[in-house]
Motif scaffolding. Structure first.
Motif, PDB file in Angstrom:
ATOM      1  N   THR A 112      14.962  10.383  -3.020  1.00  0.00           N
ATOM      2  CA  THR A 112      14.583   8.999  -2.726  1.00  0.00           C
ATOM      3  C   THR A 112      13.506   8.972  -1.647  1.00  0.00           C
ATOM      4  O   THR A 112      13.581   9.697  -0.656  1.00  0.00           O
ATOM      5  CB  THR A 112      15.806   8.194  -2.242  1.00  0.00           C
ATOM      6  OG1 THR A 112      16.786   8.185  -3.280  1.00  0.00           O
ATOM      7  CG2 THR A 112      15.423   6.759  -1.908  1.00  0.00           C
ATOM      8  N   ASP A 113      12.512   8.130  -1.850  1.00  0.00           N
ATOM      9  CA  ASP A 113      11.470   7.921  -0.840  1.00  0.00           C
ATOM     10  C   ASP A 113      11.940   6.854   0.142  1.00  0.00           C
ATOM     11  O   ASP A 113      12.209   5.707  -0.251  1.00  0.00           O
ATOM     12  CB  ASP A 113      10.164   7.465  -1.493  1.00  0.00           C
ATOM     13  CG  ASP A 113       9.450   8.575  -2.223  1.00  0.00           C
ATOM     14  OD1 ASP A 113       9.717   9.756  -1.913  1.00  0.00           O
ATOM     15  OD2 ASP A 113       8.623   8.274  -3.097  1.00  0.00           O
ATOM     16  N   PHE A 114      12.020   7.218   1.408  1.00  0.00           N
ATOM     17  CA  PHE A 114      12.405   6.269   2.443  1.00  0.00           C
ATOM     18  C   PHE A 114      11.154   5.746   3.154  1.00  0.00           C
ATOM     19  O   PHE A 114      10.271   6.526   3.526  1.00  0.00           O
ATOM     20  CB  PHE A 114      13.348   6.918   3.457  1.00  0.00           C
ATOM     21  CG  PHE A 114      14.734   7.135   2.923  1.00  0.00           C
ATOM     22  CD1 PHE A 114      15.712   6.169   3.113  1.00  0.00           C
ATOM     23  CD2 PHE A 114      15.052   8.280   2.217  1.00  0.00           C
ATOM     24  CE1 PHE A 114      16.996   6.355   2.598  1.00  0.00           C
ATOM     25  CE2 PHE A 114      16.321   8.481   1.705  1.00  0.00           C
ATOM     26  CZ  PHE A 114      17.300   7.510   1.898  1.00  0.00           C
ATOM     27  N   ILE A 115      11.111   4.428   3.314  1.00  0.00           N
ATOM     28  CA  ILE A 115       9.996   3.781   4.003  1.00  0.00           C
ATOM     29  C   ILE A 115      10.571   2.837   5.053  1.00  0.00           C
ATOM     30  O   ILE A 115      11.411   1.993   4.726  1.00  0.00           O
ATOM     31  CB  ILE A 115       9.105   2.977   3.032  1.00  0.00           C
ATOM     32  CG1 ILE A 115       8.525   3.884   1.939  1.00  0.00           C
ATOM     33  CG2 ILE A 115       7.974   2.269   3.783  1.00  0.00           C
ATOM     34  CD1 ILE A 115       7.785   3.130   0.849  1.00  0.00           C
ATOM     35  N   GLY A 142       8.117   1.023 -15.987  1.00  0.00           N
ATOM     36  CA  GLY A 142       9.497   1.461 -16.079  1.00  0.00           C
ATOM     37  C   GLY A 142      10.320   1.141 -14.849  1.00  0.00           C
ATOM     38  O   GLY A 142      11.558   1.193 -14.889  1.00  0.00           O
ATOM     39  N   ASP A 143       9.651   0.806 -13.752  1.00  0.00           N
ATOM     40  CA  ASP A 143      10.365   0.429 -12.533  1.00  0.00           C
ATOM     41  C   ASP A 143      10.941  -0.971 -12.643  1.00  0.00           C
ATOM     42  O   ASP A 143      10.444  -1.809 -13.407  1.00  0.00           O
ATOM     43  CB  ASP A 143       9.432   0.462 -11.320  1.00  0.00           C
ATOM     44  CG  ASP A 143       9.127   1.868 -10.839  1.00  0.00           C
ATOM     45  OD1 ASP A 143       9.849   2.798 -11.244  1.00  0.00           O
ATOM     46  OD2 ASP A 143       8.169   2.023 -10.060  1.00  0.00           O
ATOM     47  N   ASP A 149       0.817  -1.209   0.000  1.00  0.00           N
ATOM     48  CA  ASP A 149       0.000   0.000   0.000  1.00  0.00           C
ATOM     49  C   ASP A 149       0.856   1.266   0.000  1.00  0.00           C
ATOM     50  O   ASP A 149       1.800   1.397   0.781  1.00  0.00           O
ATOM     51  CB  ASP A 149      -0.890   0.012   1.254  1.00  0.00           C
ATOM     52  CG  ASP A 149      -1.706   1.287   1.375  1.00  0.00           C
ATOM     53  OD1 ASP A 149      -2.616   1.470   0.560  1.00  0.00           O
ATOM     54  OD2 ASP A 149      -1.405   2.095   2.269  1.00  0.00           O
ATOM     55  N   GLY A 150       0.523   2.172  -0.908  1.00  0.00           N
ATOM     56  CA  GLY A 150       1.158   3.485  -0.894  1.00  0.00           C
ATOM     57  C   GLY A 150       2.427   3.621  -1.712  1.00  0.00           C
ATOM     58  O   GLY A 150       2.949   4.721  -1.862  1.00  0.00           O
ATOM     59  N   TRP A 151       2.947   2.515  -2.226  1.00  0.00           N
ATOM     60  CA  TRP A 151       4.173   2.655  -3.025  1.00  0.00           C
ATOM     61  C   TRP A 151       4.262   1.585  -4.111  1.00  0.00           C
ATOM     62  O   TRP A 151       5.309   1.073  -4.412  1.00  0.00           O
ATOM     63  CB  TRP A 151       5.419   2.610  -2.136  1.00  0.00           C
ATOM     64  CG  TRP A 151       5.712   1.300  -1.486  1.00  0.00           C
ATOM     65  CD1 TRP A 151       5.097   0.775  -0.405  1.00  0.00           C
ATOM     66  CD2 TRP A 151       6.689   0.343  -1.894  1.00  0.00           C
ATOM     67  NE1 TRP A 151       5.624  -0.455  -0.104  1.00  0.00           N
ATOM     68  CE2 TRP A 151       6.611  -0.746  -0.991  1.00  0.00           C
ATOM     69  CE3 TRP A 151       7.630   0.283  -2.916  1.00  0.00           C
ATOM     70  CZ2 TRP A 151       7.428  -1.870  -1.095  1.00  0.00           C
ATOM     71  CZ3 TRP A 151       8.448  -0.831  -3.005  1.00  0.00           C
ATOM     72  CH2 TRP A 151       8.347  -1.892  -2.105  1.00  0.00           C
ATOM     73  N   ALA A 152       3.142   1.257  -4.711  1.00  0.00           N
ATOM     74  CA  ALA A 152       3.146   0.246  -5.767  1.00  0.00           C
ATOM     75  C   ALA A 152       4.071   0.667  -6.907  1.00  0.00           C
ATOM     76  O   ALA A 152       4.300   1.850  -7.155  1.00  0.00           O
ATOM     77  CB  ALA A 152       1.735   0.016  -6.286  1.00  0.00           C
ATOM     78  N   PHE A 153       4.604  -0.343  -7.593  1.00  0.00           N
ATOM     79  CA  PHE A 153       5.492  -0.084  -8.721  1.00  0.00           C
ATOM     80  C   PHE A 153       4.743   0.606  -9.851  1.00  0.00           C
ATOM     81  O   PHE A 153       3.526   0.500  -9.982  1.00  0.00           O
ATOM     82  CB  PHE A 153       6.070  -1.398  -9.244  1.00  0.00           C
ATOM     83  CG  PHE A 153       6.960  -2.099  -8.261  1.00  0.00           C
ATOM     84  CD1 PHE A 153       8.217  -1.610  -7.964  1.00  0.00           C
ATOM     85  CD2 PHE A 153       6.543  -3.262  -7.632  1.00  0.00           C
ATOM     86  CE1 PHE A 153       9.047  -2.250  -7.077  1.00  0.00           C
ATOM     87  CE2 PHE A 153       7.356  -3.917  -6.740  1.00  0.00           C
ATOM     88  CZ  PHE A 153       8.618  -3.413  -6.453  1.00  0.00           C
ATOM     89  N   GLU A 154       5.517   1.278 -10.680  1.00  0.00           N
ATOM     90  CA  GLU A 154       4.965   1.962 -11.846  1.00  0.00           C
ATOM     91  C   GLU A 154       5.691   1.481 -13.094  1.00  0.00           C
ATOM     92  O   GLU A 154       6.795   0.934 -12.996  1.00  0.00           O
ATOM     93  CB  GLU A 154       5.128   3.478 -11.686  1.00  0.00           C
ATOM     94  CG  GLU A 154       4.380   4.043 -10.495  1.00  0.00           C
ATOM     95  CD  GLU A 154       4.647   5.517 -10.294  1.00  0.00           C
ATOM     96  OE1 GLU A 154       5.380   6.105 -11.138  1.00  0.00           O
ATOM     97  OE2 GLU A 154       4.138   6.086  -9.315  1.00  0.00           O
ATOM     98  N   LEU A 177      17.942   5.222  -6.771  1.00  0.00           N
ATOM     99  CA  LEU A 177      16.822   4.502  -6.166  1.00  0.00           C
ATOM    100  C   LEU A 177      15.654   5.448  -5.905  1.00  0.00           C
ATOM    101  O   LEU A 177      15.794   6.473  -5.238  1.00  0.00           O
ATOM    102  CB  LEU A 177      17.256   3.852  -4.856  1.00  0.00           C
ATOM    103  CG  LEU A 177      18.245   2.696  -4.961  1.00  0.00           C
ATOM    104  CD1 LEU A 177      18.665   2.231  -3.573  1.00  0.00           C
ATOM    105  CD2 LEU A 177      17.628   1.528  -5.739  1.00  0.00           C
ATOM    106  N   ARG A 178      14.480   5.077  -6.398  1.00  0.00           N
ATOM    107  CA  ARG A 178      13.278   5.861  -6.119  1.00  0.00           C
ATOM    108  C   ARG A 178      12.737   5.560  -4.734  1.00  0.00           C
ATOM    109  O   ARG A 178      12.189   6.438  -4.064  1.00  0.00           O
ATOM    110  CB  ARG A 178      12.193   5.557  -7.159  1.00  0.00           C
ATOM    111  CG  ARG A 178      12.477   6.063  -8.560  1.00  0.00           C
ATOM    112  CD  ARG A 178      11.274   5.852  -9.454  1.00  0.00           C
ATOM    113  NE  ARG A 178      10.096   6.519  -8.916  1.00  0.00           N
ATOM    114  CZ  ARG A 178       8.854   6.250  -9.307  1.00  0.00           C
ATOM    115  NH1 ARG A 178       8.626   5.324 -10.220  1.00  0.00           N
ATOM    116  NH2 ARG A 178       7.833   6.904  -8.780  1.00  0.00           N
TER     117      ARG A 178
END
Length: 539
Positions: A316-319, A217-218, A210-215, A291-292
């Motif tokens: 970069t988005d850190f989770i 080109g990933d 949830d909240g960071w599904a691939f898109e 890294l995204r």
């Protein structure tokens, strides 16, 4: 305190049919995008159609060996797509794959393979000598299949696949069948086999995603060990979204760099890897900026390290994720917007939280003595409830009954609290809580303060016996390269920042902290010399 997050549909969710089994999405993409890239490993790449064919052949090969519903097979190797193929293939037959930690010694391999009851063992060439040395002790294993790292000529696994006839999932297989046996870290005693079903893993894939599904080109970098739930659960994300995965055999710097150069831009790793990258020099830092998403977990992230990483890679988005094998992986997550808000000064204390429950996950904070919920902000044991919760421990009904309680709640054994915004703070293992003179000391609080010292690379805080206070606080630290800090300096640092009863009475400086094969610090080993021959052992 009870916190519940309702499931939501991720913005990046695919329009593909909802899966019920772990191999459903692989089959879907084999039909929908048969010629698209699915998995890259070293010099080899497979399309969705080719990879699905391999899984179906693996299922046929296992079926020909007599493997069916309720049986167990095992894989002992470093990261290799064959492990994922066996997991999906065995699962499609109603059987389970027990993934054995390849870092174990011979006696430990013997224990895990025998405990699982595996009838077929797939073993990497590098690990074959260890298996041969204990072959006569592997009571249930009827067939050993060797797999090479590169699929070279003579690869027994590849020949076995090529000779097998593809088979589909039998009608009697259920989403509630166990498909994966993951062995717990074993920080105390023998590890326990955690039984995870198709339903557990599918639910985790949907909720933790949830909240960071691939898109489009990933590419997903699969670098966590597959014997760790963070590896075997994470690899399902790319399969779910139909996004290519790049798998590394080892999580070393060269392999990770190679995966990024191959286009991987999303990953899940332990914090220690992040530290290695930041210390590797400007070229490595620049490369990892591609890294995204950098998801981290499985061990605490020192605040100085996290701040340095966020400063080095602002795009970069850190989770952060907190979870356990017993819930198929992730239970809570701290999302990128929370990281950035905390660094900007909005609820900065939440940067050390584990975030909020993922969709479908309920959290309670319970007094472990009275089993009553505690008020918001107070400490207690973290209880979880979700469709992700394991079926139980393999062959251990009494151990299962201790942690799976009425109402479907799982007792984590972790101590924590929830703030008024629903953010979960994981403070310690209950058995690791230090009680000094009647005061509870939560080691992560002390560890966070010491980790802020510029010379401290990593730290573990433990309780040691004391004739007056019962226990006193002791810190064990490893210093960063080319730095120095005396015991008195570190003690003074704590006294300026902590209540007196929380401050360590002593500090040991060591070259490195002991860790188990999944990277967790072994506080048991640090405590052992102090608690030997005592009536009470804290471990």
């Amino acid at each position: 305190m009870d916190v519940t997050t309702e499931p939501e549909t991720s913005s990046g969710a695919s329009s593909a049919p909802a899966p019920a089994f772990v191999d459903d999405r692989l089959a879907h993409w084999a039909l929908a995008t048969p010629d698209a890239e699915a998995m890259t490993y070293g010099d080899r790449t497979w399309t969705w159609a080719a990879w699905n064919d391999r899984v179906r052949r693996a299922a046929g090969g296992l079926q020909a060996l007599g493997i069916g519903r309720g049986d167990v097979v095992a894989v002992l190797d470093k990261n290799h797509p064959a492990c994922v193929e066996i997991s999906l293939a065995a699962g499609s037959l109603g059987a389970a794959n027990a993934i054995v930690n390849w870092r174990l010694a011979g006696d430990e391999i013997d224990y895990a393979v025998n405990d699982s009851g595996a009838r077929v063992l797939v073993v990497g060439t590098e690990l074959r000598p260890a298996v041969d040395a204990i072959r006569d002790r592997l009571r249930h294993v009827e067939r050993i299949i060797e797999v090479t790292p590169d699929g070279a000529d003579g690869d027994e696994y590849e020949a076995w696949l090529a000779a097998a006839s593809p088979v589909s999932r039998p009608a009697e297989v259920s989403p509630d069948d166990v498909c994966l046996v993951m062995y717990s870290s074993g920080t105390t005693g023998h590890p326990k086999g955690v039984l995870l079903t198709h339903a557990n893993l599918v639910e985790h894939t949907l909720n933790a995603h949830d909240g960071w599904a691939f898109e489009p080109g990933d590419k997903s970098m699969v670098a966590m060990p597959l014997f760790h739930v963070g590896g075997s659960s994470y690899v399902l994300f790319g399969i779910h979204d139909g996004i290519p995965s790049v798998m590394t055999r080892d999580p070393d710097g060269a392999s990770l760099a190679g995966a990024i150069l191959a286009g991987a831009n999303r990953t899940f790793l332990v914090p220690a890897v992040l530290a290695q990258v930041l210390q590797a020099g400007p070229d490595a830092v620049r490369l990892f900026g591609a890294l995204r998403t950098f998801t981290y977990g499985a061990a605490p992230m020192p605040l100085p390290l996290l701040r340095a990483a966020m400063e080095s890679w602002p795009e970069t988005d850190f989770i952060q994720v907190y979870g356990l094998t017993e819930v198929a992986g992730v239970a809570t997550h701290l999302m990128p917007e929370d990281h950035r808000a905390a660094v900007a000064g909005e609820h900065p204390e939440r940067l050390v939280s584990a975030g909020v429950p993922i969709p479908g996950m309920e959290v309670r904070i319970v007094d472990p003595a009275t089993l009553a919920d505690v008020p918001t902000g107070e400490h207690g044991e973290i209880w979880l409830r979700s469709q992700q919760v394991m079926q139980g421990f393999l062959g251990r009904p009494e151990e299962t009954a201790k942690v799976l309680v009425d109402g479907g709640w799982f007792r984590t054994g972790d101590l924590g609290k929830v703030d008024d915004g629903g953010y979960v703070f994981v403070e310690d293992r209950i058995k690791d809580m230090i009680i000094s003179g009647g005061e509870n000391v939560y080691s992560p609080e002390v560890e966070r303060v010491l980790s802020e010292h510029p010379a401290v690379l990593e730290v573990a805080v433990i309780g040691v016996p004391d004739a007056t206070w019962g226990e006193t606080v002791k810190a064990v630290v490893a210093l960063a390269p080319e730095t120095r800090a005396s015991e008195e300096e570190l003690l003074a640092w704590c006294r300026d920042r902590l209540a007196h009863f929380k401050c360590p009475r002593s500090v040991d400086v060591v070259d490195a902290l002991p860790r188990n094969p999944t990277g967790k610090i072994l506080k048991r080993d640090l405590r052992a010399p102090y608690w030997a021959d005592r009536d009470r052992a804290v471990n």
